[in-house]
Design a protein around this motif. Structure first.
Motif, PDB file in Angstrom:
ATOM      1  N   GLU A  24     -17.699 -19.190  -0.877  1.00 47.21           N
ATOM      2  CA  GLU A  24     -16.835 -19.960   0.005  1.00 47.21           C
ATOM      3  C   GLU A  24     -15.370 -19.870  -0.418  1.00 47.21           C
ATOM      4  N   GLN A  25     -15.114 -19.378  -1.635  1.00 45.93           N
ATOM      5  CA  GLN A  25     -13.736 -19.220  -2.091  1.00 45.93           C
ATOM      6  C   GLN A  25     -13.025 -18.117  -1.318  1.00 45.93           C
ATOM      7  N   LEU A  26     -13.764 -17.132  -0.856  1.00 41.12           N
ATOM      8  CA  LEU A  26     -13.182 -15.980  -0.181  1.00 41.12           C
ATOM      9  C   LEU A  26     -13.754 -15.882   1.227  1.00 41.12           C
ATOM     10  N   THR A  27     -13.015 -16.409   2.191  1.00 43.10           N
ATOM     11  CA  THR A  27     -13.486 -16.394   3.569  1.00 43.10           C
ATOM     12  C   THR A  27     -12.413 -15.918   4.541  1.00 43.10           C
ATOM     13  N   GLU A  28     -11.309 -15.460   4.026  1.00 45.37           N
ATOM     14  CA  GLU A  28     -10.193 -15.089   4.886  1.00 45.37           C
ATOM     15  C   GLU A  28     -10.036 -13.574   4.983  1.00 45.37           C
ATOM     16  N   ASP A  29      -9.051 -13.173   5.789  1.00 47.73           N
ATOM     17  CA  ASP A  29      -8.649 -11.778   5.903  1.00 47.73           C
ATOM     18  C   ASP A  29      -7.353 -11.617   5.125  1.00 47.73           C
ATOM     19  N   TYR A  30      -7.261 -10.516   4.394  1.00 53.81           N
ATOM     20  CA  TYR A  30      -6.088 -10.256   3.569  1.00 53.81           C
ATOM     21  C   TYR A  30      -5.574  -8.845   3.821  1.00 53.81           C
ATOM     22  N   SER A  31      -4.258  -8.681   3.729  1.00 55.18           N
ATOM     23  CA  SER A  31      -3.618  -7.366   3.799  1.00 55.18           C
ATOM     24  C   SER A  31      -2.965  -7.077   2.459  1.00 55.18           C
ATOM     25  N   LEU A  32      -3.110  -5.840   2.019  1.00 61.37           N
ATOM     26  CA  LEU A  32      -2.524  -5.444   0.744  1.00 61.37           C
ATOM     27  C   LEU A  32      -1.006  -5.499   0.851  1.00 61.37           C
ATOM     28  N   ASP A  33      -0.387  -6.168  -0.100  1.00 61.28           N
ATOM     29  CA  ASP A  33       1.063  -6.295  -0.133  1.00 61.28           C
ATOM     30  C   ASP A  33       1.665  -5.384  -1.189  1.00 61.28           C
ATOM     31  N   GLN A  34       0.933  -5.222  -2.294  1.00 63.38           N
ATOM     32  CA  GLN A  34       1.463  -4.431  -3.403  1.00 63.38           C
ATOM     33  C   GLN A  34       0.316  -3.919  -4.262  1.00 63.38           C
ATOM     34  N   GLU A  42       5.449   6.752  -2.440  1.00 63.58           N
ATOM     35  CA  GLU A  42       6.859   6.712  -2.063  1.00 63.58           C
ATOM     36  C   GLU A  42       7.340   5.258  -2.101  1.00 63.58           C
ATOM     37  N   PRO A  43       8.615   5.036  -2.384  1.00 66.57           N
ATOM     38  CA  PRO A  43       9.129   3.659  -2.452  1.00 66.57           C
ATOM     39  C   PRO A  43       8.919   2.865  -1.157  1.00 66.57           C
ATOM     40  N   ASP A  44       8.884   3.538  -0.011  1.00 67.82           N
ATOM     41  CA  ASP A  44       8.712   2.832   1.264  1.00 67.82           C
ATOM     42  C   ASP A  44       7.259   2.847   1.747  1.00 67.82           C
ATOM     43  N   PHE A  45       6.312   3.129   0.848  1.00 65.47           N
ATOM     44  CA  PHE A  45       4.895   3.174   1.225  1.00 65.47           C
ATOM     45  C   PHE A  45       4.467   1.821   1.786  1.00 65.47           C
ATOM     46  N   ASN A  46       3.813   1.831   2.948  1.00 60.19           N
ATOM     47  CA  ASN A  46       3.378   0.601   3.603  1.00 60.19           C
ATOM     48  C   ASN A  46       1.924   0.316   3.241  1.00 60.19           C
ATOM     49  N   PHE A  47       1.710  -0.718   2.455  1.00 59.72           N
ATOM     50  CA  PHE A  47       0.375  -1.098   2.024  1.00 59.72           C
ATOM     51  C   PHE A  47      -0.342  -1.975   3.049  1.00 59.72           C
ATOM     52  N   LYS A  48       0.356  -2.482   4.053  1.00 58.06           N
ATOM     53  CA  LYS A  48      -0.180  -3.503   4.950  1.00 58.06           C
ATOM     54  C   LYS A  48      -1.451  -3.093   5.696  1.00 58.06           C
ATOM     55  N   GLY A  49      -1.678  -1.843   5.947  1.00 60.88           N
ATOM     56  CA  GLY A  49      -2.872  -1.421   6.686  1.00 60.88           C
ATOM     57  C   GLY A  49      -4.150  -1.465   5.867  1.00 60.88           C
ATOM     58  N   PHE A  50      -4.020  -1.688   4.566  1.00 57.68           N
ATOM     59  CA  PHE A  50      -5.186  -1.781   3.693  1.00 57.68           C
ATOM     60  C   PHE A  50      -5.643  -3.239   3.704  1.00 57.68           C
ATOM     61  N   MET A  67      -5.421   5.208   6.333  1.00 57.75           N
ATOM     62  CA  MET A  67      -5.242   6.622   6.009  1.00 57.75           C
ATOM     63  C   MET A  67      -6.565   7.218   5.538  1.00 57.75           C
ATOM     64  N   GLU A  68      -6.989   8.241   6.212  1.00 60.54           N
ATOM     65  CA  GLU A  68      -8.233   8.919   5.848  1.00 60.54           C
ATOM     66  C   GLU A  68      -8.155   9.436   4.405  1.00 60.54           C
ATOM     67  N   GLY A  69      -9.152   9.084   3.618  1.00 57.41           N
ATOM     68  CA  GLY A  69      -9.226   9.557   2.238  1.00 57.41           C
ATOM     69  C   GLY A  69      -8.384   8.783   1.240  1.00 57.41           C
ATOM     70  N   THR A  70      -7.638   7.782   1.689  1.00 59.48           N
ATOM     71  CA  THR A  70      -6.825   6.975   0.785  1.00 59.48           C
ATOM     72  C   THR A  70      -7.357   5.552   0.795  1.00 59.48           C
ATOM     73  N   TYR A  71      -7.757   5.092  -0.370  1.00 60.23           N
ATOM     74  CA  TYR A  71      -8.251   3.720  -0.483  1.00 60.23           C
ATOM     75  C   TYR A  71      -8.074   3.257  -1.917  1.00 60.23           C
ATOM     76  N   PHE A  72      -8.154   1.947  -2.122  1.00 61.34           N
ATOM     77  CA  PHE A  72      -7.976   1.373  -3.451  1.00 61.34           C
ATOM     78  C   PHE A  72      -9.279   0.874  -4.055  1.00 61.34           C
TER      79      PHE A  72
END
Length: 126
Positions: A24-34, A42-50, A67-72
């Motif tokens: 129950e601690q984790l029930t939300e949706d999150y977007s990667l910020d950093q 790249e310095p302007d890489f947008n993490f928000k889609g993860f 991005m196909e093939g890119t994940y954390f």
């Protein structure tokens, strides 16, 4: 007799744990910020889609990568997850996690013998 029953009831209420169910601690949706790692972006890489989307009432999390093939953590898909104390495990990757209002921080539990596998993911609630 009524006093005994009342006393037993009160004792049982006091001894009951009020800990929150870990799922129950984790029930939300999150977007990667950093992402803090030995990653070369790249310095302007947008993490928000993860994204991480935890399904309320279950132990499932949906991972999204723009991005196909890119994940954390793992490729796009829905995975089982487990929580043991402050350790979150997804797809056999374990993270120490901290949730603070709108921020979820995941610190990968790295292998001490590997010098460059440190990873911290900072997500913000959508």
């Amino acid at each position: 007799m009524k006093k005994l029953v009342l006393m037993l009831f009160l004792i049982s209420m006091v001894s009951c744990s009020k800990d929150e169910d870990p799922q129950e601690q984790l029930t939300e949706d999150y977007s990667l910020d950093q992402a803090i790692c030995f990653c070369f972006y790249e310095p302007d890489f947008n993490f928000k889609g993860f994204k991480l989307s935890f399904t309320e009432g279950s132990s499932k999390v949906k991972l999204e990568s723009p991005m196909e093939g890119t994940y954390f953590i793992a490729p796009n898909g829905t995975y089982d997850y487990s929580i043991n104390g402050d350790i979150l495990t997804i797809n056999n990757m374990s993270f120490k996690f901290k949730k603070d209002s709108d921020v979820l921080i995941l610190n990968f539990l790295d292998e001490p013998q590997i010098a460059d596998d440190e990873l911290t993911l900072i997500y913000k609630k959508d």
